[in-house]
Design an enzyme around this catalytic site. Structure first.
Site, PDB file in Angstrom:
ATOM      1  CG  ASP A   9      -0.357   0.245   2.521  1.00 30.81           C
ATOM      2  OD1 ASP A   9       0.897   0.356   2.591  1.00 30.81           O
ATOM      3  OD2 ASP A   9      -1.101   0.355   3.508  1.00 30.81           O
ATOM      4  CB  THR A  75       2.553  -1.915  10.967  1.00 33.43           C
ATOM      5  OG1 THR A  75       1.310  -2.437  10.464  1.00 33.43           O
ATOM      6  CG2 THR A  75       2.341  -0.517  11.538  1.00 33.43           C
ATOM      7  CG  HIS A 106      11.271 -23.516  13.312  1.00 31.12           C
ATOM      8  ND1 HIS A 106      11.426 -23.303  14.661  1.00 31.12           N
ATOM      9  CD2 HIS A 106      12.410 -24.156  12.910  1.00 31.12           C
ATOM     10  CE1 HIS A 106      12.584 -23.792  15.065  1.00 31.12           C
ATOM     11  NE2 HIS A 106      13.220 -24.306  14.015  1.00 31.12           N
ATOM     12  CG  HIS A 141       9.702 -27.412  12.352  1.00 34.55           C
ATOM     13  ND1 HIS A 141       9.433 -26.784  13.547  1.00 34.55           N
ATOM     14  CD2 HIS A 141      11.033 -27.701  12.373  1.00 34.55           C
ATOM     15  CE1 HIS A 141      10.542 -26.664  14.252  1.00 34.55           C
ATOM     16  NE2 HIS A 141      11.528 -27.219  13.558  1.00 34.55           N
TER      17      HIS A 141
HETATM   18  C1  RB5 Z   1      -1.954   2.857   6.348  1.00 36.46           C
HETATM   19  O1  RB5 Z   1      -1.929   4.113   6.893  1.00 36.46           O
HETATM   20  C2  RB5 Z   1      -1.576   1.806   7.372  1.00 36.46           C
HETATM   21  O2  RB5 Z   1      -2.646   1.602   8.228  1.00 36.46           O
HETATM   22  C3  RB5 Z   1      -1.180   0.529   6.670  1.00 36.46           C
HETATM   23  O3  RB5 Z   1      -0.083   0.781   5.859  1.00 36.46           O
HETATM   24  C4  RB5 Z   1      -0.764  -0.629   7.553  1.00 36.46           C
HETATM   25  O4  RB5 Z   1       0.223  -0.243   8.449  1.00 36.46           O
HETATM   26  C5  RB5 Z   1      -1.836  -1.389   8.181  1.00 36.46           C
HETATM   27  O5  RB5 Z   1      -1.642  -2.394   8.873  1.00 36.46           O
END
Ligand code: RB5
Length: 158
Positions: A9, A75, A106, A141
């Protein structure tokens, strides 16, 4: 030749470009599933919804159209949640060389999720290198992965 799908994204555009360049230098076949639609007027990548891009990559892995997938969002959390909705997908959100290596040894992870706002470029590229070259250990595993498959099948039939 290993075929790798990649998607992101707006939180992962920059890192995705670096990973695509790395995959190209390794001679791998790359299916870049976006987002590439940037930028908005302020010069930043246009805001998109990570489930749209996570689903494209995870669907391709689930269908066996590609061998592995790599997903980047801010994230890595949202992408890993989406990808793990698809049958047969084992998406791992990794943060360093150790987690990347273990996710292969694993968990036989077939999707790597990375946080573009969390993990620095050099660490991320190192992770990708390690993740693509580390084999699954099998043995005990595999028994655990079989249990995950059973859970997946039973939850789909509820
Ligand atoms: C977008 O702002 C953010 O929420 C997305 O990139 C991500 O981190 C979501 O888990």
């Amino acid at each position: 030749m290993l075929k790798v799908a990649i998607g992101c994204d707006h939180g992962g555009v920059e890192l995705k470009e670096g990973i695509v360049a790395l995959l190209g230098s390794m001679g791998l076949e790359i299916a870049d599933m976006g987002t590439g639609d940037c930028c908005s007027t302020d010069g930043k990548p246009a805001s998109v919804d990570y489930p749209d891009y996570g689903a494209k990559v995870a669907r391709a892995v689930s269908a066996g159209e590609v061998d592995k997938g790599i997903l980047v969002c801010g994230t890595g959390i949202g992408m890993s949640i989406v990808a793990n909705k698809f049958p047969g997908v084992r998406a791992a959100l990794c943060h360093d060389a150790f987690t990347a290596r273990m996710s292969r040894m694993h968990n036989d992870a077939n999707v790597l999720a990375i946080g573009g706002r969390v993990t620095g470029r050099e660490v991320a590229l190192d992770m990708v290198n390690i993740w693509l070259s580390t084999p699954f250990e099998g043995g005990r595993h595999q028994r655990r992965l079989d249990k995950i498959s059973d859970i997946e099948k039973s939850s789909l039939s509820v």
